[in-house]
Design an enzyme around this catalytic site. Structure first.
Site, short mmCIF file in Angstrom:
data_model
loop_
_atom_site.label_atom_id
_atom_site.label_comp_id
_atom_site.label_asym_id
_atom_site.label_seq_id
_atom_site.Cartn_x
_atom_site.Cartn_y
_atom_site.Cartn_z
N TYR A 1 37.23 57.16 43.50
CA TYR A 1 36.11 56.23 43.86
C TYR A 1 35.10 57.35 43.88
CZ TYR A 1 39.57 52.80 45.70
OH TYR A 1 40.54 52.16 45.89
N SER B 1 33.04 35.45 51.16
CA SER B 1 31.93 35.51 52.12
C SER B 1 30.61 34.77 52.10
CB SER B 1 31.68 36.99 52.39
OG SER B 1 31.07 37.48 51.23
N SER C 1 41.01 43.71 48.54
CA SER C 1 40.18 42.42 48.01
C SER C 1 40.62 41.15 48.85
CB SER C 1 40.15 42.25 46.51
OG SER C 1 39.32 43.51 45.96
N LEU D 1 38.86 39.04 50.58
CA LEU D 1 37.86 38.22 50.52
C LEU D 1 37.62 37.75 48.90
CD1 LEU D 1 35.61 39.62 53.19
CD2 LEU D 1 37.43 37.44 53.32
N GLY D 2 38.37 38.00 48.09
CA GLY D 2 38.12 37.55 46.55
C GLY D 2 36.92 38.47 46.15
N ARG D 3 36.98 39.70 46.54
CA ARG D 3 35.65 40.81 45.99
C ARG D 3 34.60 40.14 46.71
NH1 ARG D 3 37.89 44.56 42.39
NH2 ARG D 3 39.93 43.98 41.66
N GLY D 4 34.51 39.57 47.81
CA GLY D 4 33.39 39.06 48.64
C GLY D 4 32.96 37.72 48.23
N PHE D 5 33.72 37.11 47.22
CA PHE D 5 33.36 35.63 47.09
C PHE D 5 33.30 34.74 48.26
CE2 PHE D 5 34.40 31.38 45.38
CZ PHE D 5 33.28 31.03 44.88
#
Length: 343
Positions: free
Chosen positions: A61, A215, A207, A209-213
């Site tokens: 990272y 939210s 992930s 949250l589905g890479r933020g989806f």
């Protein structure tokens, strides 16, 4: 005084962590430009004060900068309050990226991570991706030596196949397997999750949250910076996003009925998979962190779980989970130990 969050056991070797962790990747890499260091240190410290004790980073990272950031955040007595996880496996040579799991690299990567984090010991050390040219027994054999030397406490794998997990676990107990698990990433339920449970290995869901989806749906995607790697993901492409927005809206409707946010509902679904599962949602905003912690208070009935799983059933999502050629190397096998010829 840190808040009290539920704690769970990861694996069978004694590691305990907060039931929800914090993924630190997006603070430094992949999801747009690096965020201001002071604000991210404040965020990590807020997470610890809120009861989150499991922090997840990697040498990849940045590369390398996220470990330095996390190390700085753990000054002033914070180190003793957390279970620190980092990873090795990616070797970077300019734009050329390879996966390396030979003993020399394992040891060098660990020493370098210890320096960047400025700690004496790493609590949970993962092989980030499996090197398909090195028998897993060789890689884990070197990790076992690092445990014996007190440089790491527990060993983890990420995105390994069921057979690779079995072979690794036979050399030294694997404490955790990290994998992508969310309402729209459920392939791991077929083989990987069962083998982890059979062997007494904890599960860390990235992930969730589905890479933020889950939210913000398409609105989140439309607001991503031009540097955000998520724009490359098929499910976020315009030709798939309109279809997937229907899925998000159904989650949103159920969340409204439950009196929580869509992200809390999606995260609660992961929490309800079992007491051996620790999701590690990432965020760069304190408000989102607080929202994620709130998911621990969301109770889902069997009917709620069934409804969520029907919303996100196989075929309900349009687009592949990862871009073609993406660096996942999932379900990777390694050669038999008899094939290994040390250099």
């Amino acid at each position: 005084m840190a808040a009290a969050l539920p704690r769970i056991k990861l694996g069978s070797q004694g590691l305990e962590v907060s039931a929800q962790g914090l993924g630190c990747m997006g603070m430094s890499a992949f999801y747009g430009p690096p965020k201001p260091e002071a604000k991210m240190i404040e965020l990590i410290n807020h997470a610890i004060r809120s009861g989150i004790t499991h922090l997840d980073t990697s040498d990849a990272y940045g590369p390398y900068t996220n470990e330095v950031l996390v190390g700085k955040a753990l000054k002033g007595g914070m180190r003793e309050k957390v279970e620190l996880a980092t990873k090795f496996g990616f070797k970077l040579d300019g734009s050329n990226i390879t996966i390396v799991g030979d003993p020399k690299h394992v040891r060098a990567a660990c020493e370098d991570s210890l320096k960047r984090l400025d700690v004496d010991c790493i609590d949970l050390y993962y092989q980030h991706r499996v090197d398909t040219t090195v028998p897993i027994e060789v890689t884990v054999g070197e990790l076992k030596k690092l445990v014996e030397e007190g440089k790491i406490k527990y060993i983890g794998l990420s995105e390994a196949s069921a057979s690779t997990i079995r072979r690794a676990h036979a050399v030294h107990p694997i404490t955790a397997v990290q994998l992508e698990w969310s309402l729209w990433a459920r392939e791991v339920e077929e083989e990987i999750v069962p083998v982890c449970r059979e062997l007494g290995i904890g599960i860390v869901a990235y992930s969730p949250l589905g890479r933020g989806f889950f939210s913000g749906g398409s609105q989140l995607i439309q607001n991503l910076s031009v540097e955000d790697r998520r724009k490359e993901f098929p499910r976020f492409k315009p030709e798939n996003l309109e279809h997937n927005e229907n899925l998000f809206n159904r989650v949103k409707d159920l969340a409204a009925r439950k009196g929580c946010t869509p992200s809390q509902l999606a995260l609660a679904w992961v929490h309800h998979q079992g007491k051996d599962v620790c999701p590690i949602p990432g965020t760069t905003k304190i408000a989102n962190l607080n929202d994620n912690i709130g998911a621990l208070s969301v109770k889902l009935s069997p009917e709620d779980m069934s409804e969520l799983e029907s919303i996100a059933s196989a075929g309900a999502v349009k687009g592949e989970l990862n871009p073609a050629g993406h660096l996942t190397w999932r379900n990777s096998e390694t050669p038999p130990l008899s094939a290994w010829k040390p250099t």
